[in-house]
Scaffold this motif. Structure first.
Motif, PDB file in Angstrom:
ATOM      1  N   MET A 147      43.610  22.289  40.640  1.00 55.18           N
ATOM      2  CA  MET A 147      43.938  21.146  39.648  1.00 55.18           C
ATOM      3  C   MET A 147      43.862  22.134  38.143  1.00 55.18           C
ATOM      4  N   GLN A 148      43.848  23.307  38.203  1.00 55.42           N
ATOM      5  CA  GLN A 148      44.136  24.312  36.974  1.00 55.42           C
ATOM      6  C   GLN A 148      45.356  25.110  36.971  1.00 55.42           C
ATOM      7  N   VAL A 149      46.137  24.934  35.886  1.00 54.47           N
ATOM      8  CA  VAL A 149      47.466  25.673  35.906  1.00 54.47           C
ATOM      9  C   VAL A 149      46.794  27.160  35.354  1.00 54.47           C
ATOM     10  N   LEU A 150      47.288  28.172  36.298  1.00 50.56           N
ATOM     11  CA  LEU A 150      47.012  29.585  35.880  1.00 50.56           C
ATOM     12  C   LEU A 150      48.080  30.043  34.648  1.00 50.56           C
ATOM     13  N   SER A 151      47.314  30.889  33.901  1.00 48.82           N
ATOM     14  CA  SER A 151      48.363  31.642  32.793  1.00 48.82           C
ATOM     15  C   SER A 151      49.449  32.407  33.327  1.00 48.82           C
ATOM     16  N   TYR A 200      30.543  29.445  40.344  1.00 46.91           N
ATOM     17  CA  TYR A 200      30.842  28.200  39.159  1.00 46.91           C
ATOM     18  C   TYR A 200      31.319  28.764  38.039  1.00 46.91           C
ATOM     19  N   ILE A 201      32.769  28.496  37.850  1.00 46.48           N
ATOM     20  CA  ILE A 201      33.412  28.828  36.713  1.00 46.48           C
ATOM     21  C   ILE A 201      34.068  27.883  35.876  1.00 46.48           C
ATOM     22  N   PRO A 202      33.326  27.369  34.818  1.00 45.74           N
ATOM     23  CA  PRO A 202      34.209  26.083  34.546  1.00 45.74           C
ATOM     24  C   PRO A 202      35.201  26.576  33.549  1.00 45.74           C
ATOM     25  N   VAL A 203      36.063  25.582  33.153  1.00 48.99           N
ATOM     26  CA  VAL A 203      37.420  26.037  32.247  1.00 48.99           C
ATOM     27  C   VAL A 203      37.623  24.788  31.294  1.00 48.99           C
ATOM     28  N   THR A 204      37.631  25.394  30.015  1.00 46.59           N
ATOM     29  CA  THR A 204      38.102  24.402  29.159  1.00 46.59           C
ATOM     30  C   THR A 204      39.326  25.389  28.513  1.00 46.59           C
ATOM     31  N   PRO A 205      40.213  24.521  27.614  1.00 47.64           N
ATOM     32  CA  PRO A 205      41.169  25.185  27.135  1.00 47.64           C
ATOM     33  C   PRO A 205      40.711  26.387  26.076  1.00 47.64           C
ATOM     34  N   ASP A 206      39.556  26.341  25.631  1.00 42.67           N
ATOM     35  CA  ASP A 206      39.303  27.455  24.901  1.00 42.67           C
ATOM     36  C   ASP A 206      38.679  28.486  25.726  1.00 42.67           C
ATOM     37  N   THR A 207      38.082  28.181  26.845  1.00 41.72           N
ATOM     38  CA  THR A 207      37.498  29.147  27.798  1.00 41.72           C
ATOM     39  C   THR A 207      38.358  29.731  28.687  1.00 41.72           C
ATOM     40  N   LYS A 208      39.480  29.199  28.775  1.00 38.86           N
ATOM     41  CA  LYS A 208      40.339  29.744  29.763  1.00 38.86           C
ATOM     42  C   LYS A 208      40.528  31.095  29.923  1.00 38.86           C
ATOM     43  N   PRO A 209      40.860  32.075  28.843  1.00 42.94           N
ATOM     44  CA  PRO A 209      41.042  33.349  29.029  1.00 42.94           C
ATOM     45  C   PRO A 209      39.740  34.123  29.903  1.00 42.94           C
ATOM     46  N   GLN A 210      38.602  33.524  29.220  1.00 42.75           N
ATOM     47  CA  GLN A 210      37.358  34.245  29.811  1.00 42.75           C
ATOM     48  C   GLN A 210      37.279  33.768  31.261  1.00 42.75           C
ATOM     49  N   ALA A 211      37.653  32.456  31.712  1.00 43.93           N
ATOM     50  CA  ALA A 211      37.431  32.071  33.096  1.00 43.93           C
ATOM     51  C   ALA A 211      38.506  33.056  33.880  1.00 43.93           C
ATOM     52  N   GLU A 212      39.664  33.128  33.432  1.00 42.39           N
ATOM     53  CA  GLU A 212      40.589  33.911  34.173  1.00 42.39           C
ATOM     54  C   GLU A 212      40.230  35.124  34.389  1.00 42.39           C
ATOM     55  N   ALA A 213      39.448  35.833  33.246  1.00 44.12           N
ATOM     56  CA  ALA A 213      39.124  37.295  33.264  1.00 44.12           C
ATOM     57  C   ALA A 213      37.924  37.370  34.412  1.00 44.12           C
ATOM     58  N   LYS A 214      37.195  36.496  34.499  1.00 45.44           N
ATOM     59  CA  LYS A 214      36.116  36.363  35.633  1.00 45.44           C
ATOM     60  C   LYS A 214      36.605  36.477  36.800  1.00 45.44           C
ATOM     61  N   LEU A 215      37.863  35.366  37.100  1.00 42.76           N
ATOM     62  CA  LEU A 215      38.463  35.390  38.430  1.00 42.76           C
ATOM     63  C   LEU A 215      39.027  36.903  38.774  1.00 42.76           C
ATOM     64  N   LEU A 216      39.593  37.524  37.900  1.00 40.26           N
ATOM     65  CA  LEU A 216      40.117  38.863  37.912  1.00 40.26           C
ATOM     66  C   LEU A 216      39.027  39.692  38.509  1.00 40.26           C
TER      67      LEU A 216
END
Lengths: 280, 280, 280, 280
Positions: free
Chosen positions: D169-173, D136-152
């Motif tokens: 339903m989320q746009v990737l950076s 479970y990796i929630p994504v908000t505009p603020d946490t998006k970089p951290q979320a993508e880091a977890k993904l990687l």
């Protein structure tokens, strides 16, 4: 206000639509959707109406009863969206069961499934995941009468309205077919009437067809001859093996069966002799 | 007894079907086919009825007129199978014209074609084979007003009810579009709204789509934005060139346009704002 | 530089592609497209190559001959786009003939048609419009041998490479079927093997199918059992009559037959026992 | 003997097939299936070969390496059927995930899924049923970089070869899109390029289209513009609401995405600029 589906059939003659519309108006109904069909081959008239009203089902029924009697109608009223109590029979292959249960959970299929029956244990985990009691009823030539008796017990006990053979792979007895007439849907893994009987994908491969398909039909004593509800096809080419036909066909079977079950559960399918009227 | 098609639309409210059915009963009609639709987005109600009766069209009209007035209906009565007077506009490509004329001759399309217009002479032989007068009306930016004036003359002279742009490749003026509103059908050689404008097959190829299509729509001043009547698609793969898209697309264009013309000529298409209701 | 299509088949074993590619390289060919298929059921290998080269057909043939001999190949070389000499047999219905002739004229079908034969005069005007000699050869049970003799005379006289039965409605004798083996294409107006024999649309209607189709196949002595080249389907519903099936089916028949003829004329169809390999 | 898939691409020039076939012969390969394509627009050549051999992958690689170098090839060898390590990203809607996991279990999809990621908890039960760890990796505009880091991190930790956005339903950076270039597949719920962006079914409904669809494509920084792998469509009519489009579309989305994933995992998809070559 509640929404109801009225379905009816009777010998065709002038005045039916007017009489039905009059009764619906009397019961304060607003017609949301209405479809009719007069069958030239059998002389029967078929109608399906979705209507919204402040009347109760009993009041609506009272308004329609005299019309139904006057025209000799077979008829039904069902609340829109009321779930049809459905028994699913499976065997080993999970794809049709998986599609039905998933679409039941998402609400695409207006059915509730109080029981799943199989002559093998392979589907038990899937049933459990969806929280549905799983009944293992093995069938051998010797035990077939007892197995069918158990099936009928379940049908009665749970007030089953629809039985779905989701690749059940067992032929039902004539008696059971008669008992379930118009209330049991089977999926055949070919584009009927091509390739009746066993191993239809292998038959199709041997014949070199360029399109394969699946057929959902009402169960009748005359195997693979029941009234067809829905058919779907996919294109294949020479490079596919019979085994690949089997694999590709799973998706088509699941879709075709789920579509037929949806239409039946939405009261869109009416029997016209050996054919179906599908108001979709 | 004669068969008529009644089409009507009006703001939706209870009692419409009952009132129409009553008027039809009064005019001794037997309903052969009836379809209704209430549009949630516009609040409009649409109905198409095929009825057989010993009444004349005038008698049927008299029976329906009070109902039509009471509900504020737009309505029409047409004898079933009466041919719609149709003008076809073409340019150089023959495939759409060929399909329309062939299906008109075999009776699939209930249209009669008193004139064919083109801005090139390529289609003259085909028109001649089908015994239809061919009008060569070239169009340049300078002569466009005069060319459209000639078109309108032909439309009036021949009592044209439907104008079909069979790959005409000319943009009609806003005035003409307005004049022909709901009475002119165009075929666009893409699956709209993808690939509006010029060279859609080349656009589709560049984008790498796996399916291409065609769209038949009513002509409006807003190019490629008219209400869609019918769409068809075919599968393509990476190995096809844009030129092959063009070639493969011809068949789809011809079918899609002919289907739209058939439905229009059978009075199955009704306008619901920017969308169409197609009772097929 | 000229483009050639090389088609070949032989018993499958390692080294075929390398040997063929080597011969093509030797003949200065650039391979534009190449497809292979090894049939598990028959053990045969099939290949179709389109190659561009500065060599002549004779030079290409010389380069390939040793390879062909070594592997026991059946093989052919044809210049890309060279028109296949085609005889079309019709009866009364024009739709298939119309599609074939139109697509032949636009260049979609790489065929030339030196003669059209029919046992009725209905298609004479269409043949004339396309400038193709029309041969009226009536057939009765008594005159069938003479009629087929005339057919064979035409085939020989005009160097016919392909015979197309465009709704010919006559069963060819076993002798003629054998003579034309792999060189005659028929369109059957059903989705074979469903509804063999007469009046397939009426059979389909009686069975209540939800999809109808057409099948283009090579002609064999065993009627409706020839190797299938192409099949197409369309959806129907309960409200369509058998007569409407007939009408709707015309479009599918025309398309299916034209598609099969195109693939055959582009040397894309190879026989693998009772099945076809279609490199499309 | 083992089966391998060899895929390769390079600038097109004569001799490629011969050289590759020679190397395969040298490595004692029997070619089971081979497809080539020369792209006229980019001048690239593409090839996919399935070969069976007694050689090891290393031996096969040694035989091919000199050819690959000589022609400047990008190339890969993979054992047939070796499962592709796949990460699935979901959100709330289960239908695409359900299809992928079911087909992965039955073996239709040659993938293994070591992890499922979602920004909501709705899909946790489904992941658990299939025995796959759920992150479970929630994504908000603020946490998006951290979320993508977890993904990687997950991608690296599990040796992920393919990332599937199953209605994520989320746009990737842009950075992540670049990182995953050619290794991430998204499903868009429209027939692209129609209806890019949000709520495509509602856009489609408003436009009044008669066919809706879904598009599986590689993820690129330019949203909804990535190379298309597969598209599928279904027919709709005027009576369907936008909400029904959503419901009907689920089935198409699931099928389209699963098909694209299957082809990718079978090494059938090659990139040709902004288009894909699909050897299916």
């Amino acid at each position: 206000p509640t929404s109801f589906v009225v379905t009816l059939s009777c010998p065709d003659r002038p005045g039916i639509v007017h009489a039905v519309a009059g009764a619906l108006l009397e019961a304060a109904c607003n017609i949301a959707d209405s479809q009719q069909y007069g069958s030239p081959s059998t002389g029967n008239f078929f109608m399906r109406v979705e209507a919204t009203t402040s009347s109760t089902q009993a009041e609506l029924s009272s308004a329609l009863a005299p019309v139904a009697e006057a025209f000799g109608m077979k008829w039904q009223i069902n609340p829109v969206g009321q779930k049809v109590r459905t028994l699913i029979l499976g065997s080993k292959d999970a794809h049709c069961l998986n599609d039905l249960l998933f679409q039941q959970r998402t609400g695409t299929l207006p059915i509730e499934v109080p029981a799943i029956v199989s002559n093998h244990r392979d589907l038990e985990g899937l049933a459990e995941f969806y929280g549905i009691p799983f009944h293992y009823i093995p069938v051998t030539p010797d035990t077939k009468p007892q197995a069918e008796a158990k099936l009928l017990d379940l049908i009665r006990e749970h007030g089953i309205e629809l039985t779905v053979l989701a690749r059940y792979m067992q032929v039902l007895s004539n008696e059971l077919c008669t008992e379930l007439n118009g209330k049991a849907i089977n999926i055949h893994h070919s584009f009927l009437p091509s390739f009746k009987g066993a191993k239809p994908y292998h038959q199709a491969h041997a014949r070199g067809v360029k399109i394969i398909g699946a057929t959902a039909h009402y169960v009748t004593a005359d195997l693979d001859e029941g009234p067809i509800i829905e058919q779907e096809v996919i294109r294949v080419d020479h490079a596919r093996t019979a085994e690949q036909f089997v694999q590709m066909g799973r998706d088509v079977e699941g879709r075709t069966l789920a579509q037929a079950v949806q239409w039946h559960a939405e009261h869109r399918v009416l029997l016209d002799g050996t054919r179906t009227v599908v108001f979709n």
